[in-house]
Design a protein around this motif. Structure first.
Motif, PDB file in Angstrom:
ATOM      1  N   LYS A 100      41.875 -58.960 103.781  1.00 32.20           N
ATOM      2  CA  LYS A 100      41.711 -57.507 103.891  1.00 32.20           C
ATOM      3  C   LYS A 100      41.521 -56.875 102.517  1.00 32.20           C
ATOM      4  O   LYS A 100      40.575 -56.119 102.293  1.00 32.20           O
ATOM      5  CB  LYS A 100      42.946 -56.891 104.575  1.00 32.20           C
ATOM      6  CG  LYS A 100      43.290 -57.527 105.906  1.00 32.20           C
ATOM      7  CD  LYS A 100      44.492 -56.854 106.550  1.00 32.20           C
ATOM      8  CE  LYS A 100      45.794 -57.029 105.782  1.00 32.20           C
ATOM      9  NZ  LYS A 100      46.393 -58.366 105.875  1.00 32.20           N
ATOM     10  N   THR A 101      42.430 -57.210 101.607  1.00 24.54           N
ATOM     11  CA  THR A 101      42.333 -56.615 100.272  1.00 24.54           C
ATOM     12  C   THR A 101      41.041 -57.039  99.580  1.00 24.54           C
ATOM     13  O   THR A 101      40.377 -56.222  98.937  1.00 24.54           O
ATOM     14  CB  THR A 101      43.564 -57.023  99.436  1.00 24.54           C
ATOM     15  OG1 THR A 101      44.731 -56.588 100.110  1.00 24.54           O
ATOM     16  CG2 THR A 101      43.516 -56.409  98.056  1.00 24.54           C
ATOM     17  N   THR A 102      40.676 -58.297  99.749  1.00 21.34           N
ATOM     18  CA  THR A 102      39.437 -58.780  99.128  1.00 21.34           C
ATOM     19  C   THR A 102      38.242 -57.980  99.636  1.00 21.34           C
ATOM     20  O   THR A 102      37.367 -57.582  98.858  1.00 21.34           O
ATOM     21  CB  THR A 102      39.252 -60.276  99.455  1.00 21.34           C
ATOM     22  OG1 THR A 102      40.466 -60.957  99.146  1.00 21.34           O
ATOM     23  CG2 THR A 102      38.122 -60.865  98.659  1.00 21.34           C
ATOM     24  N   LEU A 119      42.571 -47.049 102.308  1.00 21.92           N
ATOM     25  CA  LEU A 119      44.016 -47.185 102.146  1.00 21.92           C
ATOM     26  C   LEU A 119      44.397 -48.640 102.406  1.00 21.92           C
ATOM     27  O   LEU A 119      44.114 -49.170 103.476  1.00 21.92           O
ATOM     28  CB  LEU A 119      44.747 -46.283 103.139  1.00 21.92           C
ATOM     29  CG  LEU A 119      44.330 -44.807 103.184  1.00 21.92           C
ATOM     30  CD1 LEU A 119      44.927 -44.114 104.397  1.00 21.92           C
ATOM     31  CD2 LEU A 119      44.760 -44.096 101.919  1.00 21.92           C
ATOM     32  N   ASP A 120      45.024 -49.269 101.422  1.00 21.00           N
ATOM     33  CA  ASP A 120      45.427 -50.662 101.608  1.00 21.00           C
ATOM     34  C   ASP A 120      46.914 -50.700 101.933  1.00 21.00           C
ATOM     35  O   ASP A 120      47.739 -50.328 101.105  1.00 21.00           O
ATOM     36  CB  ASP A 120      45.130 -51.465 100.330  1.00 21.00           C
ATOM     37  CG  ASP A 120      45.109 -52.962 100.595  1.00 21.00           C
ATOM     38  OD1 ASP A 120      45.387 -53.364 101.743  1.00 21.00           O
ATOM     39  OD2 ASP A 120      44.813 -53.725  99.665  1.00 21.00           O
ATOM     40  N   GLU A 121      47.237 -51.129 103.113  1.00 19.76           N
ATOM     41  CA  GLU A 121      48.624 -51.211 103.579  1.00 19.76           C
ATOM     42  C   GLU A 121      49.403 -49.937 103.247  1.00 19.76           C
ATOM     43  O   GLU A 121      50.438 -49.987 102.592  1.00 19.76           O
ATOM     44  CB  GLU A 121      49.337 -52.405 102.913  1.00 19.76           C
ATOM     45  CG  GLU A 121      48.596 -53.707 103.004  1.00 19.76           C
ATOM     46  CD  GLU A 121      48.957 -54.524 104.232  1.00 19.76           C
ATOM     47  OE1 GLU A 121      49.685 -54.015 105.102  1.00 19.76           O
ATOM     48  OE2 GLU A 121      48.497 -55.665 104.310  1.00 19.76           O
ATOM     49  N   PRO A 139      45.557 -48.268  96.417  1.00 18.33           N
ATOM     50  CA  PRO A 139      45.864 -49.702  96.443  1.00 18.33           C
ATOM     51  C   PRO A 139      47.222 -49.933  97.090  1.00 18.33           C
ATOM     52  O   PRO A 139      48.040 -49.010  97.151  1.00 18.33           O
ATOM     53  CB  PRO A 139      45.918 -50.100  94.968  1.00 18.33           C
ATOM     54  CG  PRO A 139      45.591 -48.907  94.170  1.00 18.33           C
ATOM     55  CD  PRO A 139      45.615 -47.715  95.056  1.00 18.33           C
ATOM     56  N   ASP A 140      47.463 -51.141  97.568  1.00 12.51           N
ATOM     57  CA  ASP A 140      48.808 -51.399  98.077  1.00 12.51           C
ATOM     58  C   ASP A 140      49.733 -51.464  96.867  1.00 12.51           C
ATOM     59  O   ASP A 140      49.345 -51.941  95.801  1.00 12.51           O
ATOM     60  CB  ASP A 140      48.867 -52.660  98.944  1.00 12.51           C
ATOM     61  CG  ASP A 140      48.473 -53.919  98.214  1.00 12.51           C
ATOM     62  OD1 ASP A 140      47.808 -53.802  97.177  1.00 12.51           O
ATOM     63  OD2 ASP A 140      48.817 -55.010  98.682  1.00 12.51           O
ATOM     64  N   ASN A 141      50.932 -50.916  97.051  1.00 15.65           N
ATOM     65  CA  ASN A 141      51.899 -50.902  95.962  1.00 15.65           C
ATOM     66  C   ASN A 141      51.332 -50.205  94.723  1.00 15.65           C
ATOM     67  O   ASN A 141      51.291 -50.766  93.645  1.00 15.65           O
ATOM     68  CB  ASN A 141      52.265 -52.342  95.619  1.00 15.65           C
ATOM     69  CG  ASN A 141      53.685 -52.438  95.151  1.00 15.65           C
ATOM     70  OD1 ASN A 141      54.259 -51.430  94.745  1.00 15.65           O
ATOM     71  ND2 ASN A 141      54.233 -53.627  95.203  1.00 15.65           N
TER      72      ASN A 141
HETATM   73 MG   LIG Z   1      46.344 -57.170 100.825  1.00 25.69          MG
END
Ligand SMILES: [Mg+2]
Ligand SMILES: Nc1ncnc2c1ncn2[C@@H]1O[C@H](COP(=O)(O)OP(=O)(O)OP(=O)(O)O)[C@@H](O)[C@H]1O
Lengths: 324, 319
Positions: free
Chosen positions: A46-48, A162-164, A86-88
């Motif tokens: 997903k992030t990729t 939106l990532d996570e 980004p996530d976090n």
């Molecule tokens: Mg990810």
């Protein structure tokens, strides 16, 4: 909701890391004003995918278009209209929340008075106005996440990625966050979000894509997916008996209308809890058959078709790998 | 849509980096260190000069001697600068890129409409501006102190030489800044990058000269026999090897600028001295003499910079 103008388009998108194919021939179209959910377990890619959409990593193969622009060739134009959380997400801890947003606004070339106006509005929207003048280092995770959304809103994007976004938020915080996301989509902003928290995604996404090991195995509206995948299983039944009964699963499988029977607790579950997929209501027959075989039925529950089940279909094996 | 094609990202990042450095603790600590050692060496130099003036009546370039004279115990001001300068550059750059990574701000910043190189360039320029500001302030303070200590104002010639000294020092420190930014791009951990920087600093400041000696002796073993041509060749090799070190380049440049009686760098034959005019080199000639050293330092800076640029442009930004 929204017209059918495609805003995010990928075709044959591939990203390899050595031997590992993190994203495998992805074809995706997200239209204006749509909320699209990218679903999948950890490491699904997903992030990729998101990084490739934003031009933060180069695709190995394939084509990406964001509002008709190529993120590798025209990165600035793409980043001007796209907000990414980004996530976090991280901030400069020694600066206040508001100063962090001012920096983002300056990087976007927004003139000062306009920036102040947008920042005040964004902070108001995410519910952070009182804490905005504290150092970002003192923020809790939830506050950081809100500040991250404010950071995205400052540039008034057409597309939000939106990532996570809801990982680590309390239920109420997550609900507020998603409600706000939905509001943004209503204003015509296209939203792409990745998650493995199914209930939430199910609630707000217009469409979802299910990712397993870099491949999108299913894509569509939650309702349609259920139709597709659980076509012959309009009813799902969970039964619990007092003690395992040898041969019960086989017996139940022979009943007319029962498509499959499996142990609800996995391979070594012992057979106390069984899950049945049926094409019609078979509750009465199941209860009867258990009794005939000398078992005591403790619990019988019929469930609807939720994303959880669709998801479980795809990942049952996979998630166990990850837990172990 | 909005059509702002010229991204002001570089200016914005440079300004932020500059503000961060100038208001940060790092800068205060470094300035304190340089100031304390500088004042001590100036004071000692002033003492030495006074006693020399007492014996000889007057001496030339007395203001410059403030920076080059020593009592034999405490090194002169320029030695301190050549030793501590790298530390300043390293301290300002060692976590330039890895720090953004560790704070997880990198992807957020690079998701803004700026060119990717604007981040590295902005970090370098911001650091450079901070170094220039710090050194200029220090330079003025040291000049004022010198005036108080020896009571003689610098001549125009001395003033130009001191200005050139300031400029070369800024270039020298910017080399170390570029090197530390390179390390911060290569290594993900700030501690590793700092360690690599310190290793390079100690190597060039302490061991490079020794190694150049050893290598030259190994390459021209005949010199041990006293053969003058061999000795000359060995000295040439040693010199060129040691000039691979930025510390040597800087020391040569600065001592030439601040010691007008230095007429040539490297070994000189007796015949060359015999015919030569006594006296000092005019400022223009001194500048010409150090030009290659300055170009060497700038080339090193550019090389480090290009390497970090290439690495960073190709990197995947995850975090
Ligand atoms: Mg990810
Ligand atoms: N730089 C890299 N080098 C090698 N493999 C990588 C690299 N980055 C990611 N991967 C691999 O690519 C796969 C996909 O990673 P990705 O981060 O896209 O997953 P994800 O779906 O976002 O997972 P999560 O839910 O944990 O965030 C993983 O198997 C990961 O190990």
């Amino acid at each position: 909701m929204g017209s059918a103008t495609p805003v995010i388009e990928t075709s044959g998108l591939v990203r390899r890391y050595g031997d590992l194919t993190a994203v495998d021939h992805l074809d995706l179209t997200v239209c204006q004003g749509e909320i699209f959910g990218l679903l999948g377990p950890n490491g699904a890619g997903k992030t990729t995918t998101i990084l490739m959409l934003l031009g933060l990593t180069e695709p190995t193969e394939g084509r990406v278009r964001i509002a008709g622009l190529d993120p590798s060739r025209q990165p600035l134009e793409v980043k001007r209209i796209t907000g990414y959380l980004p996530d976090n997400v991280g901030f400069y801890d020694e600066m206040t929340g508001r100063d962090n947003l001012r920096y983002t606004a300056a990087l976007n070339g927004i003139p000062r008075p306009e920036a102040e106006r947008r920042i005040a509005k964004a902070l108001q929207r995410v519910g952070l106005p009182e804490t905005a003048d504290r150092k970002a280092g003192t923020y809790s995770h939830g506050m950081r996440q809100r500040l991250g959304l404010a950071d995205v809103l400052v540039k008034e994007p057409r597309i939000i990625v939106l990532d996570e976004p809801t990982v680590g938020l309390d239920p109420e915080g997550a609900r507020d966050f998603l409600e706000l996301t939905r509001e943004l989509a209503r204003e015509g902003i296209t939203v792409l979000l990745s998650s493995h928290l199914l209930h939430q995604v199910q609630e707000i996404c217009d469409r979802v894509g299910i990712f397993v090991s870099g491949r999108m195995v299913a894509c569509g509206r939650v309702h349609d997916l259920a139709e597709q995948i659980l076509a012959d299983e309009q009813f799902r039944l969970l039964i619990e008996i007092q003690a395992p009964l040898p041969g019960l699963a086989t017996e139940l499988g022979r009943l007319d209308g029962v498509a499959s029977v499996e142990d609800a607790d996995g391979e070594e579950g012992g057979g106390r809890r069984l899950r049945l997929a049926c094409s019609r209501d078979v509750r009465a027959e199941v209860g009867l058959r258990v009794q005939e075989l000398g078992g005591i039925l403790l619990h019988l529950e019929q469930s609807g078709r939720s994303l959880d089940e669709i998801y479980a279909r795809y990942f049952r094996g996979k998630e166990m790998d990850n837990v172990a | 849509m909005r059509k702002q094609t010229s991204p002001g990202g570089l200016a914005v990042i440079t300004r932020k980096e500059f503000a961060d450095h100038v208001s940060g603790w790092r800068m205060i600590i470094l300035m304190g260190l340089v100031a304390v050692t500088g004042v001590a060496s100036l004071y000692v130099a002033a003492q030495t000069i006074r006693s020399a003036v007492g014996e000889a009546g007057t001496i030339d370039f007395v203001f410059l001697r403030l920076f080059t004279a020593s009592d034999g115990k405490l090194p002169p001001f320029i030695s301190f600068v050549s030793f501590l300068g790298p530390l300043v550059g390293l301290a300002l750059g060692f976590d330039a890129v890895s720090g953004e990574h560790a704070r997880r701000t990198l992807s957020r910043v690079l998701a803004q409409p700026i060119h990717r190189d604007a981040l590295v360039n902005g970090k370098f320029l911001g650091g450079l501006a901070a170094v220039a500001a710090m050194l200029s302030a220090l330079w003025l303070a040291v000049g004022a102190l010198g005036l108080v200590l020896i009571g003689v104002p610098p001549t125009a010639d001395e003033f130009v030489r001191l200005a050139a000294f300031l400029a070369v020092t800024v270039i020298y420190i910017s080399f170390w800044l570029a090197l530390s930014i390179l390390f911060s791009t290569v290594f993900r951990q700030a501690a590793t990058s700092a360690l690599a920087g310190i290793a390079a600093w100690l190597f060039f400041a302490i061991f490079a000269d020794l190694l150049a000696d050893l290598a030259a002796a190994a390459l021209v073993p005949a010199a041990a026999g006293g053969n003058p041509e061999a000795i000359f060749a060995q000295e040439q090799i040693r010199l060129w090897l040691s000039r691979l070190s930025p510390v040597t380049l800087y020391s040569e440049a600065v001592s030439t600028l601040l010691t007008p009686s230095i007429r040539a760098l490297g070994p000189v034959m007796v015949e060359q001295i015999l015919g030569a005019l006594q006296g000092v080199l005019p400022i223009g000639q001194s500048l010409l003499l150090v030009w290659p050293q300055v170009v060497g330092l700038i080339t090193g800076t550019a090389a480090c910079f290009a390497a970090s640029y290439i690495l960073f442009m190709r990197r995947e930004i995850r975090a």
